[in-house]
Design a protein around this motif. Structure first.
Motif, PDB file in Angstrom:
ATOM      1  N   HIS A 120       0.750  -1.291   0.091  1.00 31.62           N
ATOM      2  CA  HIS A 120      -0.038  -0.002  -0.027  1.00 31.62           C
ATOM      3  C   HIS A 120       0.915   1.178   0.162  1.00 31.62           C
ATOM      4  O   HIS A 120       1.741   1.528   0.969  1.00 31.62           O
ATOM      5  CB  HIS A 120      -0.686   0.027   1.150  1.00 31.62           C
ATOM      6  N   VAL A 121       0.593   2.179  -1.039  1.00 33.55           N
ATOM      7  CA  VAL A 121       1.401   3.260  -1.137  1.00 33.55           C
ATOM      8  C   VAL A 121       0.424   4.293  -1.176  1.00 33.55           C
ATOM      9  O   VAL A 121      -0.232   4.339  -1.768  1.00 33.55           O
ATOM     10  CB  VAL A 121       2.175   3.306  -2.377  1.00 33.55           C
ATOM     11  N   GLN A 122       0.675   5.504  -0.667  1.00 33.23           N
ATOM     12  CA  GLN A 122       0.197   6.653  -0.696  1.00 33.23           C
ATOM     13  C   GLN A 122       0.718   7.766  -1.374  1.00 33.23           C
ATOM     14  O   GLN A 122       2.063   7.855  -1.060  1.00 33.23           O
ATOM     15  CB  GLN A 122      -0.336   7.221   0.750  1.00 33.23           C
ATOM     16  N   ILE A 123       0.401   8.433  -2.206  1.00 36.80           N
ATOM     17  CA  ILE A 123       1.303   9.701  -2.904  1.00 36.80           C
ATOM     18  C   ILE A 123       0.292  10.826  -2.462  1.00 36.80           C
ATOM     19  O   ILE A 123      -0.950  10.845  -2.860  1.00 36.80           O
ATOM     20  CB  ILE A 123       1.060   9.435  -4.430  1.00 36.80           C
ATOM     21  N   GLU A 124       0.836  11.829  -2.045  1.00 38.64           N
ATOM     22  CA  GLU A 124       0.278  12.953  -1.609  1.00 38.64           C
ATOM     23  C   GLU A 124       1.004  13.858  -2.731  1.00 38.64           C
ATOM     24  O   GLU A 124       2.361  14.349  -2.612  1.00 38.64           O
ATOM     25  CB  GLU A 124       0.515  13.433  -0.260  1.00 38.64           C
ATOM     26  N   PHE A 125       0.189  14.700  -3.469  1.00 34.52           N
ATOM     27  CA  PHE A 125       0.917  15.617  -4.264  1.00 34.52           C
ATOM     28  C   PHE A 125      -0.034  16.913  -4.704  1.00 34.52           C
ATOM     29  O   PHE A 125      -1.198  16.904  -4.177  1.00 34.52           O
ATOM     30  CB  PHE A 125       1.325  15.129  -5.573  1.00 34.52           C
ATOM     31  N   VAL A 126       0.405  17.727  -5.285  1.00 34.04           N
ATOM     32  CA  VAL A 126      -0.246  19.103  -5.521  1.00 34.04           C
ATOM     33  C   VAL A 126      -0.297  19.846  -4.297  1.00 34.04           C
ATOM     34  O   VAL A 126       0.530  20.723  -3.703  1.00 34.04           O
ATOM     35  CB  VAL A 126      -1.526  19.221  -6.290  1.00 34.04           C
ATOM     36  N   SER A 127      -1.487  19.423  -3.331  1.00 32.09           N
ATOM     37  CA  SER A 127      -1.604  20.030  -1.972  1.00 32.09           C
ATOM     38  C   SER A 127      -1.290  21.556  -2.105  1.00 32.09           C
ATOM     39  O   SER A 127      -0.997  22.117  -1.163  1.00 32.09           O
ATOM     40  CB  SER A 127      -0.598  19.384  -1.234  1.00 32.09           C
ATOM     41  N   ALA A 128      -1.811  22.387  -2.970  1.00 28.89           N
ATOM     42  CA  ALA A 128      -1.600  23.753  -3.104  1.00 28.89           C
ATOM     43  C   ALA A 128      -2.393  24.569  -2.188  1.00 28.89           C
ATOM     44  O   ALA A 128      -3.587  24.066  -2.033  1.00 28.89           O
ATOM     45  CB  ALA A 128      -1.599  24.383  -4.685  1.00 28.89           C
ATOM     46  N   ASN A 129      -2.294  25.368  -1.514  1.00 31.30           N
ATOM     47  CA  ASN A 129      -2.968  26.165  -0.674  1.00 31.30           C
ATOM     48  C   ASN A 129      -4.413  26.775  -1.506  1.00 31.30           C
ATOM     49  O   ASN A 129      -3.994  27.339  -2.662  1.00 31.30           O
ATOM     50  CB  ASN A 129      -2.519  27.434   0.081  1.00 31.30           C
ATOM     51  N   PRO A 130      -5.504  26.386  -0.945  1.00 32.41           N
ATOM     52  CA  PRO A 130      -6.820  26.969  -1.515  1.00 32.41           C
ATOM     53  C   PRO A 130      -6.878  28.107  -1.376  1.00 32.41           C
ATOM     54  O   PRO A 130      -8.093  28.604  -1.085  1.00 32.41           O
ATOM     55  CB  PRO A 130      -7.891  26.009  -1.011  1.00 32.41           C
ATOM     56  N   THR A 131      -5.888  29.194  -2.027  1.00 30.38           N
ATOM     57  CA  THR A 131      -6.410  30.651  -1.961  1.00 30.38           C
ATOM     58  C   THR A 131      -6.322  31.253  -3.315  1.00 30.38           C
ATOM     59  O   THR A 131      -6.241  32.373  -3.309  1.00 30.38           O
ATOM     60  CB  THR A 131      -5.235  31.132  -1.004  1.00 30.38           C
ATOM     61  N   GLY A 132      -6.239  30.337  -4.225  1.00 33.18           N
ATOM     62  CA  GLY A 132      -6.227  30.683  -5.639  1.00 33.18           C
ATOM     63  C   GLY A 132      -6.041  29.791  -6.437  1.00 33.18           C
ATOM     64  O   GLY A 132      -5.849  28.500  -6.107  1.00 33.18           O
ATOM     65  N   PRO A 133      -6.361  30.059  -7.758  1.00 33.19           N
ATOM     66  CA  PRO A 133      -6.220  28.973  -8.858  1.00 33.19           C
ATOM     67  C   PRO A 133      -4.909  28.331  -9.042  1.00 33.19           C
ATOM     68  O   PRO A 133      -3.858  29.053  -8.687  1.00 33.19           O
ATOM     69  CB  PRO A 133      -6.645  29.730 -10.162  1.00 33.19           C
ATOM     70  N   LEU A 134      -4.642  27.268  -9.344  1.00 34.97           N
ATOM     71  CA  LEU A 134      -3.355  26.674  -9.695  1.00 34.97           C
ATOM     72  C   LEU A 134      -2.689  27.292 -10.730  1.00 34.97           C
ATOM     73  O   LEU A 134      -3.217  27.850 -11.717  1.00 34.97           O
ATOM     74  CB  LEU A 134      -3.652  24.996  -9.994  1.00 34.97           C
ATOM     75  N   HIS A 135      -1.362  27.349 -10.616  1.00 39.04           N
ATOM     76  CA  HIS A 135      -0.602  28.177 -11.808  1.00 39.04           C
ATOM     77  C   HIS A 135       0.283  26.990 -12.301  1.00 39.04           C
ATOM     78  O   HIS A 135       0.331  25.762 -11.838  1.00 39.04           O
ATOM     79  CB  HIS A 135      -0.008  29.289 -11.322  1.00 39.04           C
ATOM     80  N   VAL A 136       1.066  27.463 -13.323  1.00 42.33           N
ATOM     81  CA  VAL A 136       1.959  26.413 -13.823  1.00 42.33           C
ATOM     82  C   VAL A 136       2.841  25.975 -13.042  1.00 42.33           C
ATOM     83  O   VAL A 136       3.329  24.814 -13.361  1.00 42.33           O
ATOM     84  CB  VAL A 136       2.579  27.207 -15.329  1.00 42.33           C
TER      85      VAL A 136
END
Length: 585
Positions: A120-136
């Motif tokens: 069992h592997v967990q991958i946590e990613f992106v996790s950007a703060n939800p304070t604005g849209p994702l950028h490049v």
RNA sequence: CCCCUCGUAGUUCAAUGGAUAGAAUAGGGCCCUCCUAAGGCUUAGAUGUAGGUUCGAUUCCUACCGAGGGGACCA
């Protein structure tokens, strides 16, 4: 095939030991690798070079002895000794061609393996703060994490993909305050916008939606809101200014209405991020809320756990974790003198939570700016009695954006950034995904928007998709020329595939499962991208050199079978990378 | 000052310690009466510097040079 060759060498060495030519306690580390140059055969072993010292003979002599005693095998058509003492193996055409049976039998399962052994592997990613849209800047981590997840699944791991939503911190309050001020403006209550607030247009959109929903319920006069606020920058302290506005919002609105405002910002942006990623072919199994940690006292529990293990001390009114005992540069505060727990404390609780969920391995994909956290998080895990080795942190270097020669500055707060959505609109989903994942994560990368937009032919993803589409078209248009393709007949006539281009292509196809296993073990999806590029190249070469729609039915069936198998592998690989495999272009 | 990552063709990227360092683009020269020329063939071009480890180093170690990123009781 590699295994077969290894066992042949083993048998040869065993024979030599029996005959007394080698010492019986001689330890051979038998490595067999794919050759880079076909003049060196198909597989090669350096075993003679590694034995040279222990056996006290020169490598070529040892290689000769091993070759002389290799058991016969129909799969191996020839062996040669070359260079300093490499043993080169040439694989027979028959043995090579059998791979087509596997591919067509297994279909989209071809290439999957069990190196993951259901771990069992967990991958946590992106996790950007939800304070604005994702950028490049987030795009690279998103593309990498999603591809890695697919890759690990294909390699036999049980994968959970998770997004950690930082919905608890001060930044979220700043967002709420920013939304509120834009909302008040819609009610005609205007005041200067704080320099440290979120200035993007999306904040106004959220305010507009909120206003439509609640009307004037959250209205307070501008005079009331701005009364006695500490000065904003440049005269005053912009941090103190925005914090005062947050306090004012909480006072004037009361808890319930403030939560309403807060949720309006959070929910809107989180949903937007979710949609944005879904359109980028990136999906998650779990969205983990940071706030749920504090609501369930998990942070206190984690600190308690460190305390119980005697790794916490008090100084200057704050609680410190003695991370220096585990190789960190300095000790870290987990609870401030004002009683608030730190972000790091949440991180400790979050990682404790992850391991309590029973994953064998936990993978964090972080931006390069987070490298300083690796030591302290691992320190905390060790201090809590967990095995820090089971936490794997993959740092993704930033992509530096260019517009032609000019570098594009990036800043979330000022609102001057290129969003992931804009990138998708301009460059396309497939090209973006492929571009990101072709580089290994450690490599700093230059992303030239002009180049990506202006001429899409520069992007190799089309080259691969084109190979796939070409094969689809050939198969689809057989009827036009009154021809048929019989796969069974094709598989019965594989011995007809004797052209160099055909053998190269079959060998490349046979490599695919190894590439998956290797890429998965190294957490390197870029290996798949490069493989697909090579495979597509082999097919294009073949296509240009030989015709498939021909009158000779036996050869036609065999060639179309080879082409169909190639299509299958291209599709399988592109699927892992989250890139479409179009049937026509 | 300390820490992390990276320096490879003009450019963007590859290369489990192995043989002549591979592609792609840009440049030369060719190939559509032929299943999609978004293609193929061919030619030319690179390991930042200096040491070390060994049969062998783009890869491992040290120093230096250069690029990016970190080094809060911020998140």
């Amino acid at each position: 095939m590699k295994q077969l060759v290894v066992s042949l060498i083993e048998q040869s060495i065993a024979t030599l030991k029996q005959s007394g030519a080698f010492d019986t306690d001689l330890q051979a580390n038998i490595q067999v690798e794919n050759t880079r140059d076909k003049q060196h055969g198909d597989l090669a072993s350096n075993v003679a070079l590694t034995l040279a010292k222990a056996a006290r003979r020169n490598p070529r002599e040892i290689a000769q002895m091993i070759c002389d005693h290799l058991p016969a095998a129909t799969e191996v058509s020839k062996t040669e000794i070359a260079g300093p003492g490499f043993i080169n193996f040439f694989i027979s055409q028959d043995a090579t061609a059998t791979v087509l049976n596997s591919i067509l039998e297994l279909g989209d399962q071809y290439g999957q393996c069990q190196v993951g052994a259901d771990q069992h592997v967990q991958i946590e990613f992106v996790s950007a703060n939800p304070t604005g849209p994702l950028h490049v800047g987030h795009g690279r981590g998103a593309a990498y994490g999603a591809s890695l997840g697919n890759l690990l699944s294909a390699a036999g791991y049980k994968v959970q993909r998770e997004y950690y939503v930082n919905d608890a911190g001060r930044q979220m309050n700043i967002l709420a305050a920013s939304v509120w001020l834009r909302y008040l403006a819609l009610e005609g209550e205007t005041m200067p916008f704080p320099s440290n607030g979120y200035q993007g247009e999306y904040v106004k959109d959220i305010a507009t939606a909120l206003h439509k929903r609640v009307g004037s319920n959250l209205k307070h006069s501008a005079a009331e809101v701005s009364k006695d606020l500490p000065a904003d920058a440049p005269e005053g302290d912009k941090e103190a200014h925005i914090d005062a506005i947050i306090d004012r919002a909480q006072q004037l609105l009361g808890d319930e209405n403030y939560q309403l405002l807060f949720a309006a910002g959070l929910d809107s942006i989180r949903d937007d991020i979710k949609d944005d990623l879904a359109d980028f072919n990136v999906t998650f199994d779990n969205w983990f809320s940071e706030r749920s940690l504090s609501q369930e006292d998990q942070i206190e529990r984690a600190i308690k756990k460190l305390q119980d293990n005697d790794h916490i001390y008090e100084q200057d009114g704050a609680l410190w974790f003695r991370s220096t005992a585990f190789g960190d540069d300095k000790d870290r505060v987990v609870k401030r003198d004002n009683g608030q727990t730190t972000y790091f404390a949440s991180d400790i609780a979050y990682h404790l939570n992850k391991f309590e969920r029973g994953f064998d391995t936990v993978i964090n994909i972080w931006g390069a700016d987070h490298h300083g956290y690796i030591t302290r998080v691992k320190a905390a895990l060790t201090a809590m009695g967990l095995d820090a080795e089971r936490l794997v942190v993959k740092l993704v270097q930033f992509a530096i954006l260019y517009r032609g020669e000019e570098r594009v500055p990036m800043s979330t707060r000022s609102g001057s950034f290129v969003t992931l959505r804009e990138l998708r609109d301009e460059v396309g989903k497939d090209a973006s995904r492929f571009f990101y994942v072709t580089r290994k994560t450690e490599q700093h990368m230059d992303f030239d928007l002009e180049l990506a937009k202006s001429d899409s032919k520069d992007n190799p993803v089309y080259y691969i998709q084109y190979a796939h589409a070409r094969i689809c078209t050939i198969l689809a248009k057989l009827a036009v020329e009154d021809m048929t393709w019989d796969q069974t007949q094709g598989l019965a006539n594989l011995q007809l595939l004797s052209e160099t281009a055909e053998i190269d292509l079959m060998q490349q196809l046979a490599l695919y499962p190894e590439v998956i296993a290797s890429a998965a073990l190294a957490y390197e999806p870029h290996q798949v991208a490069h493989y697909l590029r090579d495979l597509a190249g082999n097919f294009h070469t073949y296509y240009n050199a030989h015709r498939m729609k021909i009158d000779d039915a036996a050869l036609r069936n065999a060639r179309l079978t080879l082409s169909s198998a190639t299509r299958q592998v291209l599709a399988n690989g592109l699927q892992l990378l989250g890139v479409a495999a179009p049937e026509r272009m």
